[in-house]
Design a protein around this motif. Structure first.
Motif, PDB file in Angstrom:
ATOM      1  N   TYR A 910      42.058  75.051  86.862  1.00  0.00           N
ATOM      2  CA  TYR A 910      43.379  75.007  87.472  1.00  0.00           C
ATOM      3  C   TYR A 910      43.281  74.208  88.767  1.00  0.00           C
ATOM      4  O   TYR A 910      42.386  74.440  89.580  1.00  0.00           O
ATOM      5  CB  TYR A 910      43.885  76.417  87.781  1.00  0.00           C
ATOM      6  N   LEU A 911      44.210  73.276  88.971  1.00  0.00           N
ATOM      7  CA  LEU A 911      44.214  72.439  90.164  1.00  0.00           C
ATOM      8  C   LEU A 911      45.375  72.841  91.070  1.00  0.00           C
ATOM      9  O   LEU A 911      46.520  72.906  90.624  1.00  0.00           O
ATOM     10  CB  LEU A 911      44.355  70.960  89.783  1.00  0.00           C
ATOM     11  N   MET A 912      45.083  73.101  92.350  1.00  0.00           N
ATOM     12  CA  MET A 912      46.115  73.393  93.337  1.00  0.00           C
ATOM     13  C   MET A 912      46.052  72.314  94.413  1.00  0.00           C
ATOM     14  O   MET A 912      44.987  72.093  95.004  1.00  0.00           O
ATOM     15  CB  MET A 912      45.909  74.775  93.962  1.00  0.00           C
ATOM     16  N   TYR A 913      47.174  71.654  94.670  1.00  0.00           N
ATOM     17  CA  TYR A 913      47.145  70.537  95.607  1.00  0.00           C
ATOM     18  C   TYR A 913      48.374  70.562  96.502  1.00  0.00           C
ATOM     19  O   TYR A 913      49.370  71.248  96.222  1.00  0.00           O
ATOM     20  CB  TYR A 913      47.073  69.213  94.838  1.00  0.00           C
ATOM     21  N   ALA A 914      48.298  69.813  97.616  1.00  0.00           N
ATOM     22  CA  ALA A 914      49.387  69.744  98.584  1.00  0.00           C
ATOM     23  C   ALA A 914      49.733  68.286  98.850  1.00  0.00           C
ATOM     24  O   ALA A 914      48.892  67.389  98.724  1.00  0.00           O
ATOM     25  CB  ALA A 914      48.977  70.442  99.877  1.00  0.00           C
ATOM     26  N   MET A 915      50.960  68.062  99.242  1.00  0.00           N
ATOM     27  CA  MET A 915      51.441  66.692  99.414  1.00  0.00           C
ATOM     28  C   MET A 915      51.002  66.069 100.743  1.00  0.00           C
ATOM     29  O   MET A 915      51.048  64.856 100.899  1.00  0.00           O
ATOM     30  CB  MET A 915      52.974  66.673  99.319  1.00  0.00           C
ATOM     31  N   ALA A 936      43.723  73.557  82.653  1.00  0.00           N
ATOM     32  CA  ALA A 936      44.489  74.738  82.237  1.00  0.00           C
ATOM     33  C   ALA A 936      45.814  74.850  82.967  1.00  0.00           C
ATOM     34  O   ALA A 936      46.700  75.589  82.542  1.00  0.00           O
ATOM     35  CB  ALA A 936      43.665  76.008  82.477  1.00  0.00           C
ATOM     36  N   GLY A 937      45.980  74.152  84.077  1.00  0.00           N
ATOM     37  CA  GLY A 937      47.231  74.230  84.806  1.00  0.00           C
ATOM     38  C   GLY A 937      47.152  73.494  86.124  1.00  0.00           C
ATOM     39  O   GLY A 937      46.077  73.249  86.663  1.00  0.00           O
ATOM     40  N   MET A 938      48.325  73.087  86.623  1.00  0.00           N
ATOM     41  CA  MET A 938      48.419  72.443  87.933  1.00  0.00           C
ATOM     42  C   MET A 938      49.485  73.158  88.751  1.00  0.00           C
ATOM     43  O   MET A 938      50.464  73.667  88.214  1.00  0.00           O
ATOM     44  CB  MET A 938      48.776  70.964  87.795  1.00  0.00           C
ATOM     45  N   TYR A 939      49.270  73.188  90.062  1.00  0.00           N
ATOM     46  CA  TYR A 939      50.210  73.870  90.942  1.00  0.00           C
ATOM     47  C   TYR A 939      50.313  73.101  92.236  1.00  0.00           C
ATOM     48  O   TYR A 939      49.333  72.896  92.944  1.00  0.00           O
ATOM     49  CB  TYR A 939      49.733  75.299  91.215  1.00  0.00           C
ATOM     50  N   ARG A 940      51.525  72.675  92.537  1.00  0.00           N
ATOM     51  CA  ARG A 940      51.789  71.973  93.794  1.00  0.00           C
ATOM     52  C   ARG A 940      52.268  72.996  94.824  1.00  0.00           C
ATOM     53  O   ARG A 940      53.178  73.779  94.557  1.00  0.00           O
ATOM     54  CB  ARG A 940      52.853  70.898  93.569  1.00  0.00           C
ATOM     55  N   ILE A 941      51.653  72.990  95.998  1.00  0.00           N
ATOM     56  CA  ILE A 941      52.046  73.916  97.061  1.00  0.00           C
ATOM     57  C   ILE A 941      53.479  73.605  97.479  1.00  0.00           C
ATOM     58  O   ILE A 941      53.822  72.453  97.762  1.00  0.00           O
ATOM     59  CB  ILE A 941      51.103  73.803  98.279  1.00  0.00           C
ATOM     60  N   ASN A 942      54.293  74.649  97.536  1.00  0.00           N
ATOM     61  CA  ASN A 942      55.725  74.475  97.789  1.00  0.00           C
ATOM     62  C   ASN A 942      56.026  74.364  99.285  1.00  0.00           C
ATOM     63  O   ASN A 942      56.811  75.122  99.841  1.00  0.00           O
ATOM     64  CB  ASN A 942      56.494  75.651  97.170  1.00  0.00           C
ATOM     65  N   LEU A 943      55.345  73.422  99.933  1.00  0.00           N
ATOM     66  CA  LEU A 943      55.595  73.136 101.348  1.00  0.00           C
ATOM     67  C   LEU A 943      55.059  71.735 101.614  1.00  0.00           C
ATOM     68  O   LEU A 943      53.858  71.497 101.548  1.00  0.00           O
ATOM     69  CB  LEU A 943      54.895  74.167 102.247  1.00  0.00           C
ATOM     70  N   ASP A 944      55.950  70.807 101.935  1.00  0.00           N
ATOM     71  CA  ASP A 944      55.567  69.397 102.023  1.00  0.00           C
ATOM     72  C   ASP A 944      54.583  69.116 103.149  1.00  0.00           C
ATOM     73  O   ASP A 944      53.817  68.146 103.082  1.00  0.00           O
ATOM     74  CB  ASP A 944      56.823  68.533 102.200  1.00  0.00           C
ATOM     75  N   THR A 945      54.576  69.942 104.207  1.00  0.00           N
ATOM     76  CA  THR A 945      53.684  69.680 105.345  1.00  0.00           C
ATOM     77  C   THR A 945      52.316  70.342 105.185  1.00  0.00           C
ATOM     78  O   THR A 945      51.438  70.148 106.021  1.00  0.00           O
ATOM     79  CB  THR A 945      54.325  70.197 106.647  1.00  0.00           C
ATOM     80  N   PHE A 946      52.111  71.110 104.125  1.00  0.00           N
ATOM     81  CA  PHE A 946      50.856  71.838 103.903  1.00  0.00           C
ATOM     82  C   PHE A 946      49.702  70.853 103.786  1.00  0.00           C
ATOM     83  O   PHE A 946      49.777  69.858 103.059  1.00  0.00           O
ATOM     84  CB  PHE A 946      50.987  72.641 102.605  1.00  0.00           C
TER      85      PHE A 946
END
Length: 981
Positions: A910-915, A936-946
């Motif tokens: 699973y990949l978790m990434y930020a913008m 298995a899955g990707m998740y973008r952190i729901n905060l653009d400044t993270f």
């Protein structure tokens, strides 16, 4: 069998001692589970799940504070079958140990606080309030897959009209939402026209979506927020809602399509909630049955209240409390204290002293902790019971009561008259200070804060203080305080707060226009501002009773007052006896640690190592040593489960990132991922890569030898990880079930390991990559400015350090160019972590900054940094170290270094990434995702400044990162872009 018989014989005596019930091996309808109970985490649901297989259960009794429990069947044969099947076999005791059963001669007579077939006053259930067709229309209104639905820990939520905030059970009346209540709900007002609620037309709607196993904590909707009543419509599935008031606990079934109307006492004086579980155990005639929960949607309708609440249920009324607080201002506060504090203590001083002999152990421990020659001041010393215990210090007391100071002098103590709001002592004159049960007699928040200011003023820098105040909540968990237990009838423990008096608090006018409730002694407090009776010994019931003013504190209220002080660092908060307590340090305003703020941010973790930090937070701490095949000695820290000793689940391995250490996972306080995972019962292992603070050792090569530093992240992945994961796999009781969570370079290491050693990687069940670093073509970090020099070894060793990565001032100026760009302070800019990874002022938790700066950077080799720089230079390719074409031929048999084959990885990832990530750019992460066949899955952190370090140190890391991680671990599924919720 002999072993079991011996165990059962011992448990017979334990059960008899704990419950008074005789148990033996003679069959009866009743069984006792003799070695596990409520105190060990056993629940009705677990008991019912197993024991209902053998017949109809009539009763289940879990006794508060006991490590045994009882159950009874309708027939003796059922009990015999269960006994034969489960005794010494069924592993539902603590730490998955077997349970031991005995037959009970009698069933314990304990008042049941869960009442069925009753409803609180003011609760009305209207069955079949809507039709099936209307139900479907309402369900279609709520698409919980859309972005408009917010996600909470226990459910998904949508709001209309106003957002209902569950953190304070309130709304912001000045911030209406764009969308009001949908027109499809207009039927409600019309359908109520023939009822007493015909005038109820809501303007706020909260829609909750509950999956099986989800619930909502107990609460009372804030009085000043909404009118009476509140109505809740249940769709799609029935559920049991529980209502609580004092010792009353009622379980009410809400059928599908029913409308629950909470009005009057039920709305204002009873909490309501839904326990998270997948089925409800329901009491029916002569037995128990279960109701399996399905997906349930609730529509809760409310009408926003204009103005203050004027209800008659003042115990939980915020408007009433505000009215009291507003009426006690200025001279009126002083007058109230004079009449109901100072004068009272002059009358009762002698009797008060006679009842105050034994010092509280935690206060005494604090007093005895001071070094020889220290000066300690006891503000509000009473009869001086904490003076002269530490013979090596000079201690002195002060009190507002002449009578109590006279008692001190009679007992040979040094004491003087003083008001805590204006202490006649010099600034910085004391090494230590205690104030036990004093400032709760001050009538306003500002006066209480002023007293704390005075105490801090007289402390030296580095001095320590301890303040105690009475707590409004006289229970710690299910245990009564000593104050409650002083009434004999309150000494029997129970699961509920039955010591809340059913008697209404009488009110008394204390000053013109000010009335206060009179507290019923030895019961739970209903109000914060109260008069507490003190009865002198004597026959005159009226003249011998004095009323003392108290402001009893809510949890964290005293802590908040202390934190308002710019030069106070709260070290410890705890509940003791009847009180909340705060231990604090006085320190300089640490401006060097701050970004535009001035506060003292001392944290004891700053000077502790990882093992000590874990232990300080109340967890079991272990340190393990792993030696790699090439001789590097690695330390691995372990947190084997929760503080409460939950059954240990599978091992989770956390691997830090670039320049980090195992400390990164635990220095964000209670919000740290390492602690959150331990709280859930996981066996948490914290790794350390070679060359950092905890792994800077070798079996034969000294650290000063350049050979020690001849490694990059390649060796960390190809050599360190195989050794550590093999060790964990062979040490834990759950081989082959390791969950790997890496951050930054910790993900790089796993990609290397699992692409090279696919057989060994089978021991890893899944991998979660936070800010994954593999391909680096779009990196924004200043490290990219080193890329052009990655082939010039002479230049690199001159400016970066020959062995350990220690960049000189010139390089630091290049790396920290964002300091001037973003106006950051020197300490942040000079720290390699922030210089390379970036700094987010809005999201970073500044209060842990001193701890972060004391732990990071934890060290690595220059070769590691060069390896990253090479990748940037070579179009961001994920490849092995480039030694130059000639040496590459020797090392690899090719002129260019080979790429790591991430497509060969088999572990679900699973990949978790930020913008806003400077190191793990989202374009590079997308490139990685296309290469991974095991994604298995990707998740973008729901905060653009993270950004990159916010995964570890962000204020909202728990909400934005860790809660999704816990969810995906618990619901490990095949590839799904929404796999993280």
């Amino acid at each position: 069998m002999r072993k079991i018989d011996k165990k059962l014989k011992k448990l017979q005596h334990v059960v008899l001692k704990e419950t008074g019930i005789t148990c033996n091996l003679t069959p009866s309808k009743s069984l006792v589970i003799a070695n596990v109970g409520l105190v060990n985490g056993l629940t009705e649901e677990i008991i019912y799940e197993h024991f209902s297989k053998h017949g109809i259960l009539e009763n289940i009794k879990l006794l508060p504070g006991k490590s045994c429990c009882f159950l009874s069947y309708r027939s003796k044969d059922s009990a015999i079958q269960a006994f034969k099947s489960y005794n010494g076999v069924l592993n539902i005791a603590q730490n998955e140990k077997p349970i031991y059963l005995l037959y009970a001669e009698a069933f314990p007579i304990v008042q049941s606080f869960k009442l069925w077939n009753n409803t609180p006053p003011g609760l009305i259930i209207m069955d079949n309030f809507i039709s099936s067709e209307e139900e479907q229309n309402l369900i279609q209104l709520c698409n919980f897959e859309s972005n408009s639905a917010s996600s909470m820990k226990h459910r998904q939520v949508k709001h209309f009209g106003f957002e209902f905030r569950y953190d304070n059970n309130n709304i912001d009346k000045d911030k209406p939402l764009e969308h009001g209540i949908p027109k499809q709900c207009d039927f409600l007002c019309g359908r109520l026209q023939n009822t007493i609620f015909k005038d109820f037309c809501p303007n706020q709607l909260t829609v909750n979506h509950y999956s099986p196993g989800q619930g909502i904590p107990h609460h009372i909707d804030t009085h000043s927020a909404f009118e009476d009543p509140i109505m809740s419509l249940s769709l799609q599935s029935p559920v049991v809602m529980e209502f609580k008031k004092a010792n009353q606990h009622m379980c009410v079934l809400l059928p599908q399509r029913s409308l629950a109307i909470m009005s009057g006492e039920c709305r204002y004086d009873w909490t309501h909630g839904i326990t998270p579980r997948k089925y409800d155990i329901i009491s029916v005639n002569n037995g128990l049955t279960t109701l399996e929960r399905g997906t349930r949607i609730s529509f809760t309708f409310r009408k926003v209240l204009e103005g203050n609440c004027n209800c008659s249920y003042k115990a939980n009324c915020d408007s009433f409390q505000e009215q009291i607080a507003e009426s006690i201002i200025g001279d009126r506060a002083s007058d109230l204290e004079q009449e109901h504090v100072h004068k009272v203590y002059e009358h009762i001083a002698s009797h008060f002293s006679d009842t105050r002999h034994k010092p509280w152990p935690n206060v005494l421990e604090f007093v005895n902790s001071f070094d020889s020659g220290s000066i300690l001041v006891d503000v509000g010393c009473g009869n001086g019971k904490y003076l002269k215990h530490n013979k090596n210090i000079f201690d002195i007391g002060c009190d507002r009561s002449f009578g109590l100071v006279d008692v001190c002098k009679e007992n040979g103590f040094e004491a003087f008259i003083a008001n805590c709001l204006n202490l006649p002592l010099k600034d910085g004159s004391a090494d230590g200070l205690i104030s036990i049960a004093v400032i709760h007699h001050l009538a306003t928040e500002e006066r209480r804060f002023q007293a704390i200011q005075e105490m801090v003023r007289i402390l030296k820098v580095g001095g320590r203080g301890l303040i105690y105040v009475w707590a409004k909540d006289q229970f710690k968990g299910s245990k009564k305080s000593s104050y409650i237990k002083q009434d004999r009838k309150n000494r029997i423990e129970s699961t509920e707060n039955e010591s809340m008096s059913h008697e209404s608090n009488k009110e008394m006018t204390v000053l013109d226009g000010i009335s206060l409730p009179v507290h019923v002694n030895r019961t739970q407090f209903k109000h914060q501002d109260v008069l507490v009776p003190w009865k002198l010994k004597g026959d005159n019931k009226e003249k011998d009773v004095f009323l003392r003013y108290y402001h009893v504190f809510e949890e964290n209220e005293l802590r908040s007052l202390c934190k308002r002080m710019p030069n106070v660092a709260v070290i410890k908060s705890y509940y003791d006896q009847v009180s909340y307590a705060e231990v604090f340090n006085k320190c300089n305003k640490l401006e060097k640690y701050l970004v535009r703020k001035k506060y003292c941010s001392y944290n004891p973790d700053e000077v502790l190592d990882v093992a000590q930090i874990i232990a300080r937070h109340g967890y079991k701490s272990e340190t393990h040593v792993v030696v790699t095949e090439d001789g590097y000695i690695l330390k691995v820290h372990r947190i084997p489960g929760s503080k409460e000793g939950k059954q240990i689940r599978q091992p989770i391995y956390l691997q830090h990132g670039l320049l980090g250490s195992s400390a990164d996972w635990i220095i964000n306080g209670n919000n740290s991922l390492g602690f959150l995972l331990a709280d859930e019962g996981y066996d948490v292992w914290l790794g350390n890569a070679r060359g950092n603070t905890y792994s800077k050792a070798h079996t034969s090569i000294p650290v000063t030898n350049p050979k020690f530093w001849n490694f990059s992240f390649h060796e960390m992945g190809s050599t360190d990880l195989p050794a550590v994961l093999y060790y964990i796999n062979n040490t834990t009781s759950r081989p082959g079930e390791i969950i790997y969570i890496g951050h930054s370079m910790g993900t790089t290491m796993y990609f290397i390991f699992s692409s090279m050693y696919q057989q060994a990687a089978k021991n890893v069940k899944m991998m979660i990559a936070l800010a994954p670093v593999a391909y680096m073509a779009n990196i924004k970090s200043p490290i990219k400015y080193l890329a052009p020099f990655s082939g010039n070894i002479e230049w690199l060793t001159k400016h970066l350090g020959f062995n350990q990565f220690l960049p000189n001032n010139k390089i630091m100026r290049i790396l920290s160019y964002q300091c001037e760009l973003f106006n950051l302070n020197t300490e942040i800019c000079e720290n390699l972590i922030f210089a390379i990874c970036g700094f987010d002022k809005e999201e970073f938790n500044e209060k842990i900054l001193p701890v972060v700066l004391s732990k990071d950077p934890a060290g690595t080799s220059t070769k590691t940094m060069v390896h990253f720089a090479q990748e940037i230079k070579n179009n961001g390719n994920f490849q092995q170290f480039d030694y130059g074409s000639k040496q590459n031929m020797i090392e690899y048999g090719t002129m260019v270094p080979p790429n790591y084959n991430v497509s060969s990885i088999k572990t679900p990832i699973y990949l978790m990434y930020a913008m806003n990530d400077w190191l793990a750019n989202h374009i590079d992460v997308q490139r990685l995702s296309l290469k991974l066949n095991s994604l298995a899955g990707m998740y973008r952190i729901n905060l653009d400044t993270f950004n990159h370090v916010d995964f570890l140190f962000g204020k909202r890391a728990e909400e934005l990162v860790y809660e999704p991680i816990l969810e995906v671990i618990g619901n490990h599924t095949e590839y799904n872009e929404e796999a993280f919720g």
